[in-house]
Design an enzyme around this catalytic site. Structure first.
Site, PDB file in Angstrom:
ATOM      1  N   LYS A  71      22.998  -3.484  24.925  1.00 51.00           N
ATOM      2  CA  LYS A  71      21.812  -3.740  25.755  1.00 51.00           C
ATOM      3  C   LYS A  71      20.675  -4.262  24.867  1.00 51.00           C
ATOM      4  O   LYS A  71      20.888  -5.174  24.060  1.00 51.00           O
ATOM      5  CB  LYS A  71      21.423  -2.483  26.534  1.00 51.00           C
ATOM      6  CG  LYS A  71      22.520  -2.005  27.491  1.00 51.00           C
ATOM      7  CD  LYS A  71      22.028  -1.041  28.542  1.00 51.00           C
ATOM      8  CE  LYS A  71      21.619   0.290  28.032  1.00 51.00           C
ATOM      9  NZ  LYS A  71      21.313   1.263  29.103  1.00 51.00           N
TER      10      LYS A  71
ATOM     11  N   GLY B 118      14.764  -7.619   6.746  1.00 52.13           N
ATOM     12  CA  GLY B 118      14.843  -6.171   6.733  1.00 52.13           C
ATOM     13  C   GLY B 118      13.691  -5.475   7.427  1.00 52.13           C
ATOM     14  O   GLY B 118      12.628  -6.056   7.668  1.00 52.13           O
TER      15      GLY B 118
ATOM     16  N   ASN C 223      11.672   0.848   7.106  1.00 59.69           N
ATOM     17  CA  ASN C 223      11.950   2.286   6.982  1.00 59.69           C
ATOM     18  C   ASN C 223      13.021   2.617   5.948  1.00 59.69           C
ATOM     19  O   ASN C 223      12.918   3.637   5.259  1.00 59.69           O
ATOM     20  CB  ASN C 223      12.309   2.878   8.347  1.00 59.69           C
ATOM     21  CG  ASN C 223      13.462   2.163   9.023  1.00 59.69           C
ATOM     22  OD1 ASN C 223      13.821   1.037   8.683  1.00 59.69           O
ATOM     23  ND2 ASN C 223      14.047   2.810  10.011  1.00 59.69           N
TER      24      ASN C 223
ATOM     25  N   GLU D 198      20.131  -5.546  14.705  1.00 58.23           N
ATOM     26  CA  GLU D 198      20.066  -4.107  14.963  1.00 58.23           C
ATOM     27  C   GLU D 198      18.614  -3.811  15.283  1.00 58.23           C
ATOM     28  O   GLU D 198      17.745  -3.900  14.412  1.00 58.23           O
ATOM     29  CB  GLU D 198      20.566  -3.317  13.752  1.00 58.23           C
ATOM     30  CG  GLU D 198      20.750  -1.844  14.042  1.00 58.23           C
ATOM     31  CD  GLU D 198      19.597  -1.012  13.526  1.00 58.23           C
ATOM     32  OE1 GLU D 198      18.778  -0.567  14.377  1.00 58.23           O
ATOM     33  OE2 GLU D 198      19.498  -0.829  12.316  1.00 58.23           O
TER      34      GLU D 198
ATOM     35  N   CYS E  84      15.412   4.157  13.870  1.00 58.68           N
ATOM     36  CA  CYS E  84      15.648   3.508  15.160  1.00 58.68           C
ATOM     37  C   CYS E  84      16.651   4.259  16.021  1.00 58.68           C
ATOM     38  O   CYS E  84      16.606   4.173  17.252  1.00 58.68           O
ATOM     39  CB  CYS E  84      16.106   2.070  14.938  1.00 58.68           C
ATOM     40  SG  CYS E  84      17.443   1.923  13.749  1.00 58.68           S
TER      41      CYS E  84
ATOM     42  N   GLU F 220      27.259  -3.882  11.934  1.00 56.07           N
ATOM     43  CA  GLU F 220      27.228  -3.782  10.485  1.00 56.07           C
ATOM     44  C   GLU F 220      28.191  -2.677  10.068  1.00 56.07           C
ATOM     45  O   GLU F 220      28.574  -1.824  10.871  1.00 56.07           O
ATOM     46  CB  GLU F 220      25.809  -3.477   9.998  1.00 56.07           C
ATOM     47  CG  GLU F 220      24.830  -4.595  10.324  1.00 56.07           C
ATOM     48  CD  GLU F 220      23.451  -4.362   9.738  1.00 56.07           C
ATOM     49  OE1 GLU F 220      23.005  -5.212   8.939  1.00 56.07           O
ATOM     50  OE2 GLU F 220      22.808  -3.360  10.094  1.00 56.07           O
TER      51      GLU F 220
ATOM     52  N   ILE G  52       0.823  -1.201   0.000  1.00 55.23           N
ATOM     53  CA  ILE G  52       0.000   0.000   0.000  1.00 55.23           C
ATOM     54  C   ILE G  52       0.866   1.264   0.000  1.00 55.23           C
ATOM     55  O   ILE G  52       1.868   1.355   0.722  1.00 55.23           O
ATOM     56  CB  ILE G  52      -0.930   0.016   1.235  1.00 55.23           C
ATOM     57  CG1 ILE G  52      -1.792  -1.244   1.266  1.00 55.23           C
ATOM     58  CG2 ILE G  52      -1.798   1.268   1.252  1.00 55.23           C
ATOM     59  CD1 ILE G  52      -2.702  -1.408   0.077  1.00 55.23           C
TER      60      ILE G  52
ATOM     61  N   LEU H 227      21.643 -23.371  16.354  1.00 59.19           N
ATOM     62  CA  LEU H 227      22.909 -22.711  16.695  1.00 59.19           C
ATOM     63  C   LEU H 227      23.416 -21.817  15.562  1.00 59.19           C
ATOM     64  O   LEU H 227      24.605 -21.818  15.218  1.00 59.19           O
ATOM     65  CB  LEU H 227      23.968 -23.746  17.075  1.00 59.19           C
ATOM     66  CG  LEU H 227      23.678 -24.556  18.344  1.00 59.19           C
ATOM     67  CD1 LEU H 227      24.791 -25.561  18.601  1.00 59.19           C
ATOM     68  CD2 LEU H 227      23.508 -23.640  19.548  1.00 59.19           C
TER      69      LEU H 227
END
Length: 487
Positions: A453, A148, A151, A248, A282, A460, A26, A242
């Site tokens: 954290k 992916g 954004n 990210e 992000c 990357e 959309i 494993l």
């Protein structure tokens, strides 16, 4: 292109999903259907993995220089099609056309070019043991899966596929279901650049498609860009076999502005850290900590500039803020705006849906600033992923560092000050994978990128990415014979 059908890309060929199922992509600016998208199931994922595994065995035998030439050629071809890709990205994401040529197409091309350039220089180590020696080899993992976010779909597809391919791996990529078009178009660029069939495959779908990738025995590594909840599920699924994982994830990043900062530059950074790409980034510095002595002037300048931002059609070159990704996401962002008002935060500007005239059919919201915020407010604690800025004040360096670190996230942070010693001191104390000093949201491909954290694992970009797409093999070579205790 309205309503056109886009297939899967597997083993160098466009093909239907085995189920024949599709879903709609959309346009967030109009609510109209851009394309019907083939929906990949577990059997389609398996086809892609099998093709990737066959192709990867031969690709791994190519020299780094040979692989690098393909990637550099792909970068050239992507740049030649900048207008086409930028327009498609703006249609799919709603991000303004003044952003996408540089932030998406050129960013993707730079990534392909960078990893194409270093592919020939990937090497191991040597150690002399006197009577023997050892060396190490950097070897590919095999088939890598990329998942992916919606954004920056083209940039993310390049950020994952370029290092994977440069190091001799194959890639099976799942774009976000909301923005699949440029990842599919990238397949054409790789094909025309001479990438052998099977090395870059695209399987579109929802969470079930991602779970099929994470669970597949033939996939050696999963690289995810997404929100923290998805990251936890991917990590749990990858543990069954494993797999190696890099992630990210989300953030609630602090931007700390000291009293000696260049105020106009700090205002620019705060706007970039909250309103660029409609706030759907992000790393955004949505917790803006301002020294109490400059708060009034900071807010005055910030409000004046924010109210001048132009909302509108993402294909209009004058548009600075486009629609959010979907009506559903718009409602979520609006709910956070209401929570901010109810919590007692002072609304400086914005705070509503933008629905006048041509904006009525799109997912538009006003760029919004809240002041007088405290650390426990919902808008300060939770990731909103929209153009909503929370301004807080501080008077003490140690205290603001403590407050900045008081979050489950650790993706990014920013510091504005003219004091060089303070800049380095605070950057060292902030718990974040990336810290910007006197700038914000700058991500050169040469610089490692990732969080700590709850914001992810691994890195990357830069040479650091090579570590996460290869495995080290040690080879010991005896020079003087085996000293056997059983002779």
């Amino acid at each position: 292109m309205q309503g056109e059908y886009r297939q899967l890309f597997i083993d160098g060929q466009w093909c239907d999903a085995e189920s024949g199922e599709t879903f709609d992509d959309i346009n967030p600016a109009t609510g109209e259907t851009l394309a019907r998208i083939a929906l990949a199931g577990a059997s389609d994922v398996d086809r892609a993995v099998q093709a990737a595994a066959r192709a990867q065995r031969e690709w791994a035998r190519w020299t780094g220089a040979e692989r690098g030439r393909v990637l550099r050629r792909a970068a050239q071809l992507l740049r030649e099609r900048v207008d086409e890709f930028a327009r498609l990205e703006s249609l799919d994401t709603g991000r303004p056309i003044q952003e996408t040529p540089e932030a998406d197409v050129e960013s993707g091309a730079e990534c392909l070019e960078y990893f194409g350039g270093i592919a020939a220089g990937i090497e191991g180590e040597y150690g002399d043991l006197s009577r023997a020696f050892y060396y190490t080899r950097r070897e590919p993992l095999g088939v890598c899966a990329g998942i992916g976010a919606w954004n920056y779909p083209l940039q993310i597809a390049c950020w994952k596929s370029a290092p994977a391919l440069a190091t001799g791996n194959a890639m099976v990529f799942k774009p976000a279901e909301l923005t699949p078009l440029t990842a599919l178009k990238l397949a054409e660029v790789f094909r025309d650049a001479g990438l052998p069939d099977g090395l870059y495959n695209v399987v579109q779908g929802f969470a079930d498609t991602g779970r099929a990738m994470t669970a597949h025995q033939g996939i050696a590594k999963v690289s995810l860009t997404g929100e923290a909840g998805t990251g936890k599920k991917v990590m749990a699924g990858a543990a069954e076999t494993l797999k190696q994982v890099t992630m990210e994830l989300g953030g609630k990043s602090p931007l700390v502005i000291f009293a000696d900062a260049d105020l106009d530059e700090a205002v620019s950074a705060a706007m970039m850290a909250n309103f660029y790409s409609q706030g759907e980034i992000c790393t955004n510095g949505t917790r803006v900590f301002v020294d109490a002595s400059i708060e009034e002037e900071f807010l005055k300048r910030l409000k004046a500039r924010t109210r001048k931002l132009k909302l509108g059609d993402p294909l209009d070159p004058e548009t600075q803020v486009g629609p959010l990704i979907s009506k559903e996401h718009m409602e979520l962002v609006l709910s956070y705006m209401e929570a901010g008002k109810e919590s007692g935060a002072r609304l400086v500007c914005g705070g509503e849906r933008a629905s006048d005239g041509d904006l009525a059919e799109g997912a538009y919201v006003q760029p919004t600033i809240f002041a007088g915020c405290d650390d426990d407010m919902k808008i300060v604690r939770e990731e909103i992923f929209g153009p909503v800025m929370s301004v807080l004040t501080f008077t003490d360096e140690a205290d603001v560092v403590r407050r900045a670190n008081d979050t489950e996230y650790g993706l990014a942070a920013g510091v504005f000050t003219r004091d060089l010693a303070r800049a380095h001191r605070v950057a060292g104390e902030l718990q974040a994978g990336v810290v910007w000093v006197n700038n914000y949201n700058v991500t050169p491909i040469e610089m490692p990128f990732g969080g700590v954290k709850g914001s992810g694992l691994g890195r990357e970009n830069g040479h650091a990415a090579i570590e996460f797409y290869t495995q080290r093999k040690s080879v010991y070579v005896e020079l003087q014979g085996v000293d056997c205790a059983y002779d």
